[in-house]
Design a protein around this motif. Structure first.
Motif, mmCIF file in Angstrom:
data_model
loop_
_atom_site.group_PDB
_atom_site.id
_atom_site.type_symbol
_atom_site.label_atom_id
_atom_site.label_comp_id
_atom_site.label_asym_id
_atom_site.label_seq_id
_atom_site.Cartn_x
_atom_site.Cartn_y
_atom_site.Cartn_z
ATOM 1 N N ALA A 173 0.849 -1.133 -0.037
ATOM 2 C CA ALA A 173 -0.196 -0.042 0.158
ATOM 3 C C ALA A 173 0.961 1.405 -0.113
ATOM 4 C CB ALA A 173 -1.021 0.119 1.090
ATOM 5 N N GLU A 174 1.799 1.345 0.669
ATOM 6 C CA GLU A 174 2.666 2.482 0.915
ATOM 7 C C GLU A 174 3.608 2.710 -0.322
ATOM 8 O OE1 GLU A 174 5.113 2.024 4.343
ATOM 9 O OE2 GLU A 174 3.353 2.191 5.717
ATOM 10 N N SER A 175 4.044 1.517 -0.898
ATOM 11 C CA SER A 175 4.889 1.655 -2.118
ATOM 12 C C SER A 175 4.239 2.016 -3.490
ATOM 13 C CB SER A 175 5.432 0.144 -2.335
ATOM 14 O OG SER A 175 6.297 -0.306 -1.459
ATOM 15 N N LEU A 176 2.929 1.775 -3.307
ATOM 16 C CA LEU A 176 2.010 1.953 -4.536
ATOM 17 C C LEU A 176 1.976 3.780 -4.837
ATOM 18 C CD1 LEU A 176 -0.817 -0.429 -4.442
ATOM 19 C CD2 LEU A 176 0.951 -0.196 -6.125
ATOM 20 N N LYS A 177 2.038 4.235 -3.594
ATOM 21 C CA LYS A 177 1.779 5.640 -3.429
ATOM 22 C C LYS A 177 3.176 6.585 -3.817
ATOM 23 C CE LYS A 177 -1.616 5.409 0.326
ATOM 24 N NZ LYS A 177 -2.079 5.529 1.814
ATOM 25 N N ARG A 178 4.283 5.727 -3.752
ATOM 26 C CA ARG A 178 5.672 6.335 -4.003
ATOM 27 C C ARG A 178 6.325 5.753 -5.182
ATOM 28 N NH1 ARG A 178 7.300 7.610 1.564
ATOM 29 N NH2 ARG A 178 9.583 8.090 0.539
ATOM 30 N N LEU A 179 5.558 5.410 -6.083
ATOM 31 C CA LEU A 179 5.909 5.051 -7.170
ATOM 32 C C LEU A 179 6.007 6.340 -8.388
ATOM 33 C CD1 LEU A 179 4.542 1.487 -8.169
ATOM 34 C CD2 LEU A 179 6.956 2.110 -7.748
ATOM 35 N N ALA A 180 7.091 6.655 -9.104
ATOM 36 C CA ALA A 180 6.976 7.660 -10.097
ATOM 37 C C ALA A 180 6.245 7.214 -11.103
ATOM 38 C CB ALA A 180 8.254 8.028 -10.511
ATOM 39 N N PRO A 181 5.497 8.064 -12.018
ATOM 40 C CA PRO A 181 4.843 7.816 -13.200
ATOM 41 C C PRO A 181 5.736 6.654 -13.933
ATOM 42 C CG PRO A 181 4.717 9.992 -13.004
ATOM 43 C CD PRO A 181 5.649 9.468 -11.872
ATOM 44 N N GLY A 182 5.118 5.554 -14.337
ATOM 45 C CA GLY A 182 5.735 4.421 -15.122
ATOM 46 C C GLY A 182 6.474 3.545 -14.029
#
Length: 316
Positions: free
Chosen positions: A235-244
């Motif tokens: 859940a936390e990682s999905l919010k911290r991904l750059a576009p792509g």
């Protein structure tokens, strides 16, 4: 760990290879060996047997003493680290048995995690010349981040790699392993994404996923049969991904009545964010001995799974 990198380089120069097995297999092999002391590098650094000083080259033993990674075991000596091989790289990890709270684990899960990363990145097409920002959450020995950096380099993508772990000893081992592998890394101690800033182009993680009675950090995945930590990291990682950007999450799931409760918790998170994703069982049956414990009395099996999630390019 003064001079530990020098020790690992000396071991590597011999052509050393050792595939680290499960604790149960390790126990069975040691029982078969009896009280026979170690006489080879594989005995000393792989099977972690006690050994006589003359079993090692003097320069190697001196390096171990300087690095503080050898101790007395009665009339013999014993290494306080093990060395595993993965591809052409060697990795320091904790001595057997891994019972300490701060143990750094390396085993068959590490090999599966590495294959998962390699497969997920093999078709990667680099975007521009800007280095990709990579984060390995709960890096342990650093194997995942090193494998990812090598896979990205083969794809022609430069990368800056951040290694995160809540365990200071894990980051010590990671620093040595990365140095010997020739992979520059930054270290970030702390609880997952709270230890780092900004967004990332690639986040990888192999979080602990068992319900460990002793709640050791390298094994215990928290509530809900050990899946709580993996869900939180996802859940936390999905919010911290750059576009792509991509998330590669390898973990284990206690399957109940033929259903996957981990995937059931992830699906709303993935749908809400509009991510492209795939999910698969990598190994349908791991750590079968855990099913003898009361906490797992009603589960079918523990399966190793892999999630690949990609944030859309235009999302930002």
């Amino acid at each position: 760990m003064l001079n530990a990198a020098g020790v690992l380089r000396q071991v590597a120069a011999t052509g050393y290879r050792f595939t680290t097995v499960t604790p149960l297999t390790h126990q069975r092999v040691l029982a078969r060996r009896g009280r026979e002391p170690g006489s080879t590098l594989r005995d000393v650094f792989g099977w972690n047997l006690p050994f006589e000083a003359g079993a090692l080259p003097p320069a190697l033993l001196a390096g171990m003493e300087q690095a503080g990674i050898v101790r007395r075991d009665g009339s013999l000596l014993r290494s306080t680290v093990r060395v595993a091989s993965l591809g052409d790289d060697l990795f320091f990890h904790s001595a057997y048995p891994t019972v300490e709270e701060n143990a750094v684990f390396f085993g068959p899960d590490t090999s599966r995690f590495a294959r998962f990363i390699g497969h997920a990145l093999q078709a990667l097409k680099p975007r521009g010349a800007v280095p990709l920002r990579v984060l390995d959450i709960g890096c342990g020995s650093g194997a995942g981040g090193i494998v990812a950096a090598r896979a990205l380099a083969e794809a022609g993508a430069a990368a800056t790699v951040v290694m995160n772990d809540i365990n200071p000893l894990a980051l010590q081992y990671t620093a040595v392993n990365a140095e010997v592998a020739g992979i520059p890394v930054a270290l970030a101690q702390g609880d997952a994404l709270s230890a780092v800033q900004g967004t990332f182009d690639l986040i990888i993680s192999n979080p602990p996923y068992l319900d460990d009675a002793a709640q050791r950090a390298y094994r215990h995945g928290g509530a809900r049969l050990g899946r709580a930590l993996g869900v939180r990291i996802a859940a936390e990682s999905l919010k911290r991904l750059a576009p792509g950007g991509r998330l590669l999450l390898y973990t284990g799931v206690a399957m109940v009545d033929g259903e996957d409760p981990f995937l059931r918790e992830l699906q709303p998170l993935l749908a809400a964010s509009g991510f492209e994703w795939s999910y698969a069982e990598i190994d349908p049956d791991v750590f079968g001995e855990e099913l003898e414990r009361p906490v797992y009395a009603y589960i079918d099996r523990i399966a190793a799974v892999g999630l690949v999630a990609r944030r859309p390019l235009g999302d930002g």
